[in-house]
Design a protein around this motif. Structure first.
Motif, PDB file in Angstrom:
ATOM      1  N   VAL A  16       0.857  -1.178   0.000  1.00 40.55           N
ATOM      2  CA  VAL A  16       0.000   0.000   0.000  1.00 40.55           C
ATOM      3  C   VAL A  16       0.888   1.221   0.000  1.00 40.55           C
ATOM      4  CG1 VAL A  16      -1.785   1.252   1.218  1.00 40.55           C
ATOM      5  CG2 VAL A  16      -1.801  -1.247   1.235  1.00 40.55           C
ATOM      6  N   SER A  17       0.758   2.057  -0.996  1.00 39.88           N
ATOM      7  CA  SER A  17       1.617   3.223  -1.111  1.00 39.88           C
ATOM      8  C   SER A  17       1.442   4.117   0.086  1.00 39.88           C
ATOM      9  CB  SER A  17       1.270   4.001  -2.385  1.00 39.88           C
ATOM     10  OG  SER A  17       1.525   3.209  -3.507  1.00 39.88           O
ATOM     11  N   ALA A  18       2.577   4.636   0.580  1.00 41.20           N
ATOM     12  CA  ALA A  18       2.543   5.524   1.727  1.00 41.20           C
ATOM     13  C   ALA A  18       1.721   6.743   1.417  1.00 41.20           C
ATOM     14  CB  ALA A  18       3.961   5.928   2.113  1.00 41.20           C
ATOM     15  N   GLY A  19       0.839   7.095   2.326  1.00 39.58           N
ATOM     16  CA  GLY A  19       0.035   8.290   2.143  1.00 39.58           C
ATOM     17  C   GLY A  19      -1.169   8.092   1.250  1.00 39.58           C
ATOM     18  N   ALA A  20      -1.424   6.869   0.739  1.00 40.39           N
ATOM     19  CA  ALA A  20      -2.569   6.655  -0.136  1.00 40.39           C
ATOM     20  C   ALA A  20      -3.850   6.751   0.660  1.00 40.39           C
ATOM     21  CB  ALA A  20      -2.457   5.291  -0.819  1.00 40.39           C
ATOM     22  N   GLY A  91       7.265   1.516  -3.015  1.00 39.62           N
ATOM     23  CA  GLY A  91       5.969   1.976  -2.546  1.00 39.62           C
ATOM     24  C   GLY A  91       5.937   3.473  -2.324  1.00 39.62           C
ATOM     25  N   ASP A  92       7.028   4.013  -1.748  1.00 38.47           N
ATOM     26  CA  ASP A  92       7.103   5.462  -1.551  1.00 38.47           C
ATOM     27  C   ASP A  92       7.128   6.207  -2.885  1.00 38.47           C
ATOM     28  OD1 ASP A  92       7.116   5.132   1.174  1.00 38.47           O
ATOM     29  OD2 ASP A  92       9.295   5.251   1.371  1.00 38.47           O
ATOM     30  N   ALA A 106       2.449  18.870  -2.009  1.00 43.98           N
ATOM     31  CA  ALA A 106       3.030  18.703  -0.681  1.00 43.98           C
ATOM     32  C   ALA A 106       3.047  17.230  -0.295  1.00 43.98           C
ATOM     33  CB  ALA A 106       2.262  19.523   0.351  1.00 43.98           C
ATOM     34  N   ALA A 107       1.962  16.536  -0.572  1.00 46.06           N
ATOM     35  CA  ALA A 107       1.901  15.109  -0.254  1.00 46.06           C
ATOM     36  C   ALA A 107       2.883  14.318  -1.114  1.00 46.06           C
ATOM     37  CB  ALA A 107       0.480  14.593  -0.455  1.00 46.06           C
ATOM     38  N   ALA A 108       3.076  14.752  -2.360  1.00 46.40           N
ATOM     39  CA  ALA A 108       4.021  14.060  -3.247  1.00 46.40           C
ATOM     40  C   ALA A 108       5.445  14.149  -2.710  1.00 46.40           C
ATOM     41  CB  ALA A 108       3.942  14.656  -4.654  1.00 46.40           C
ATOM     42  N   LYS A 109       5.810  15.317  -2.172  1.00 44.53           N
ATOM     43  CA  LYS A 109       7.153  15.454  -1.592  1.00 44.53           C
ATOM     44  C   LYS A 109       7.252  14.706  -0.270  1.00 44.53           C
ATOM     45  CE  LYS A 109       9.747  19.005  -1.847  1.00 44.53           C
ATOM     46  NZ  LYS A 109      10.351  20.353  -1.691  1.00 44.53           N
ATOM     47  N   ALA A 110       6.171  14.751   0.530  1.00 43.18           N
ATOM     48  CA  ALA A 110       6.201  14.084   1.835  1.00 43.18           C
ATOM     49  C   ALA A 110       6.378  12.582   1.679  1.00 43.18           C
ATOM     50  CB  ALA A 110       4.915  14.398   2.600  1.00 43.18           C
ATOM     51  N   ALA A 111       5.849  12.015   0.595  1.00 37.30           N
ATOM     52  CA  ALA A 111       5.990  10.578   0.372  1.00 37.30           C
ATOM     53  C   ALA A 111       7.441  10.170   0.181  1.00 37.30           C
ATOM     54  CB  ALA A 111       5.165  10.160  -0.844  1.00 37.30           C
TER      55      ALA A 111
END
Length: 727
Positions: A16-20, A91-92, A106-111
């Motif tokens: 499961v991709s982080a932050g999905a 996954g990240d 922002a979420a794309a960088k946080a991943a």
């Protein structure tokens, strides 16, 4: 090397991709996540809705076991561990590309944040254990490049919004400026996305993962960026053509390229500008343009290789211009020309170890300055820095005096690269040197029977750390070992006492031989601190130092940063320095809600924090050593700097520096080292840990703190009091 890593069991599951988003829609029937036009539009504006994505194929699995790779001997287990970490990284990456395709920057960088860097560090360590041909370099490149790419796409979106606002306001000039910025951003994005796609291919080929979907998403994002760029360019700018008349193709610096030509729009009308800028061979040339669009430019080749067979001449319109850039390729044959280089004299009468030396180099051909030319410089066999020459042909050269600079040491400049259109013979200038006195200290501690740790620091009499020098260690006049000083001037080695020599009667000597350097020799002696805490005969110059601290008192001091306090208490206990278990720990004290804010007094009989840190070094636990050493420094400086217990490690560092209770370089270095040791999941090397412990010792040494003044406060404290442990 101590690494906390994860070993996986055999049952694979989908990653499961982080932050999905947990309740995201199911993937398409074919298992793909193709992007339609609505999806592409979301890249540069608000997302229409949650995107669909299947996880990138990974080898993730359940049943994670925490292992030290040094203790995993089975090659198959290491391979499984490497596969697991690769799955985490993939996954990240998948989570980041998904968020990017949705316009959630922002979420794309946080991943690709701390978790990604942590997994990457472990992957590198395990890859080193297996000796396999993994993808660590590609994962590193993806982490850096994809974060940059997310910024580029995000900036493109924001700039596009500004562009649309300028158009609506009727500000044509501003709109064209922003359109050119959009063009530059799109070009940057093309370069970055190409690097990502290449890295994704390598990762997919070398690991069990499949980044095909991530590749498709990146390609779709960039296609959308490029499409919008092309649309804006065609809307805002008039296409142009650059024509060139016959010219002499044989060129050199003394026989420059002279081009006559014209700039016209696609419809044949002259470009309406009085001057034009052209990029040629790494230089920018500005020339006048006649009303009929004709121009003449002159280009003197200097830095291009003599093997160059053609040059691209590119028209560079001003940002507010209505015209589009255009270019033409012209064949050439380049001949080399010899230039003359000179160096100015150093301004000071003499220079000592670690002093900065600055001179000016000038390059010209028959009196004509050679501009934008790369220069290489060195000093006494060590590298020096030199800027490219400016319009006057001058380059600023700077160097630091190394210990090896003696006698007639010189700064030398030469062309940075062979085979350029301009070259010159290397030239030098002598730098007057002087020798400096040094100060060496030594400490010796018995760890086990007949085994002694010897450590100390080598500095100049001005307090400058002396790095990269050998220190000879002797016992009873007999040399038994040597050690090399690190960046902070610290050295450390472990010796076995000669047969028949007892620690309680032995004297350890350290000596630096300055022969062949610009430093004076120095030496020091110390008795051996016995393992039972007693000191052998004869007090040495390095016997002092260290901070007596109860391990649980350390935990109290850093209750605001609980990891430090709890880790320090545990580590000190591991070293056998713990006191009664009945004493409340940091988290217990914090949870109790007690109003008692009085700091416990350090235990005069408790183990020294820095000695415990040194013991951790001896036991092969460098990360533990750094954490404990940092905690000791925090305990020593907190009261003097009046730092709140809840301050983070960097807040503590900033406040101590602002209060003037610690030198910035040393405390920042220790804080960064502590952060790596405590939080990164990566190992600190033995050498780095030894230097950090030595840095901590210098920060807590009362002799070093005499010169530091406490900040003014309302408690009437004497600002002249030295900073040190509370008595």
């Amino acid at each position: 090397m101590l690494v906390v890593a994860c070993l996986v069991a055999t049952a694979p599951v989908a990653a499961v991709s982080a932050g999905a988003v947990g309740d995201a829609p199911a993937p398409n029937a074919d298992g793909s996540a193709s992007l339609g036009s609505a999806d592409r539009a979301s890249v540069l504006g608000p997302a229409a809705g949650p995107r669909q994505q299947t996880a990138n194929a990974t080898n993730n699995s359940t049943g994670v076991i925490h292992e030290n790779p040094d203790e995993v001997d089975d090659e198959n287990e290491l391979d499984r561990l490497l596969s697991y970490l690769s799955g985490e990284l993939n996954g990240d990456i998948g989570a980041s590309t998904l968020r990017l395709s949705q316009g959630e920057y922002a979420a794309a960088k946080a991943a690709l944040g701390d978790d990604y860097d942590d997994s990457l560090g472990k992957y590198v360590d395990v890859e080193g254990e297996t000796g396999g041909d993994g993808a660590s370099e590609e994962y590193q490149s993806v982490g850096e490049t994809q974060r940059e790419y997310v910024d580029t796409v995000s900036e493109f979106r924001e700039t596009r919004r500004e562009y649309e606002a300028a158009r609506r306001a009727g500000n044509d000039e501003r709109a064209r400026e922003l359109a050119r910025e959009l063009t530059r951003l799109a070009e940057d994005g093309e370069t970055q996305s190409d690097r990502l796609l290449e890295a994704f291919d390598v990762i997919s080929n070398r690991t069990d993962g499949d980044l095909t979907e991530s590749s498709a998403q990146i390609a779709d994002v960039q296609a959308n960026v490029s499409e919008q760029r092309d649309e804006i360019v065609s809307r805002e700018f008039v296409a142009t053509n650059l024509t060139v008349a016959d010219y002499d193709r044989n060129i050199s610096f003394t026989d420059p390229l002279v081009l006559s030509g014209s700039l016209v729009a696609d419809n044949g009308t002259p470009v309406e500008t009085a001057t034009a800028r052209f990029a040629v061979g790494g230089q920018t040339v500005q020339t006048a343009v006649a009303p009929d669009g004709s121009f003449e430019l002159t280009y003197r080749p200097a830095r291009i290789p003599t093997s160059t067979s053609s040059l691209t001449v590119r028209y560079l319109p001003d940002d507010a211009s209505m015209y589009q850039a255009t270019e033409r390729v012209v064949p050439v044959a380049v001949s080399q020309v010899n230039a003359t280089a000179s160096l100015s004299e150093p301004p000071a009468p003499a220079y000592g170890y670690a002093d900065a030396v600055s001179v000016r180099a000038t390059v010209s051909v028959n009196g004509t300055p050679v501009s934008n030319y790369p220069v290489a410089a060195s000093f006494a066999g060590s590298s020096a820095t030199a800027s490219a020459t400016n319009a006057s042909g001058a380059s600023a050269v700077s160097a630091t005096v190394p210990a090896s600079a003696t006698g007639a040491a010189s700064i030398r400049v030469a062309p940075d690269g062979d085979g350029r259109a301009v070259t010159f013979a290397p030239t030098t200038v002598s730098v007057p040197l002087e020798t400096e006195e040094t100060a060496l200290d030594v400490r010796a501690r018995e760890t086990t029977a007949q085994t002694v740790v010897v450590e100390g620091r080598l500095e100049t009499d001005e307090g400058e750390a002396v790095r990269g020098q050998s220190v000879a260690v002797s016992v009873g006049g007999r040399e038994v070992a040597s050690a090399t000083t690190g960046e902070s001037g610290a050295y450390r080695t472990t010796i076995d006492l000669p047969s028949g020599v007892a620690a309680e009667n032995a004297t350890v000597s350290a000596a630096f031989d300055g022969e062949g350097t610009n430093l004076e020799s120095s030496d020091a002696t110390a008795s051996i601190q016995l393992s039972n805490g007693a000191t052998g005969a004869g007090a040495g110059n390095g016997a002092a130092g260290g901070l007596p601290v109860d391990p649980l008192d350390l935990a109290w001091v850093v209750a605001g940063t609980a990891v430090v306090g709890l880790a320090a208490a545990v580590l000190l206990r591991r070293n056998g320095a713990g006191e009664s278990a009945a004493t409340p720990t940091a988290d217990e004290s914090a949870a109790s809600g007690s109003d008692d804010s009085t700091a416990p007094e350090p235990s005069a009989t408790g183990a020294s924090a820095l000695d415990s840190a040194a013991d951790a070094l001896d036991a092969g636990r460098p990360n533990d050593a750094v954490v404990v050493a940092y905690a000791g420094v925090r305990r020593a400086l907190s009261a003097a700097a009046d730092v709140d217990d809840a301050a983070t490690h960097w807040e503590f560092c900033d406040r101590c520096i602002d209060a003037g209770v610690a030198p910035a370089d040393a405390l920042e270095s220790l804080t960064a080292g502590y952060e790596r040791a405590a939080y990164s999941g990566l190992s600190v090397s033995d050498a780095d840990a030894a230097e950090l412990v030595e840095t901590a010792r210098s920060l807590t040494d009362p002799a070093d703190s005499d010169a530091l003044e406490s900040p003014e406060s309302g408690d009437g404290a004497d600002a002249s009091e030295p900073v040190g442990p509370v008595e």
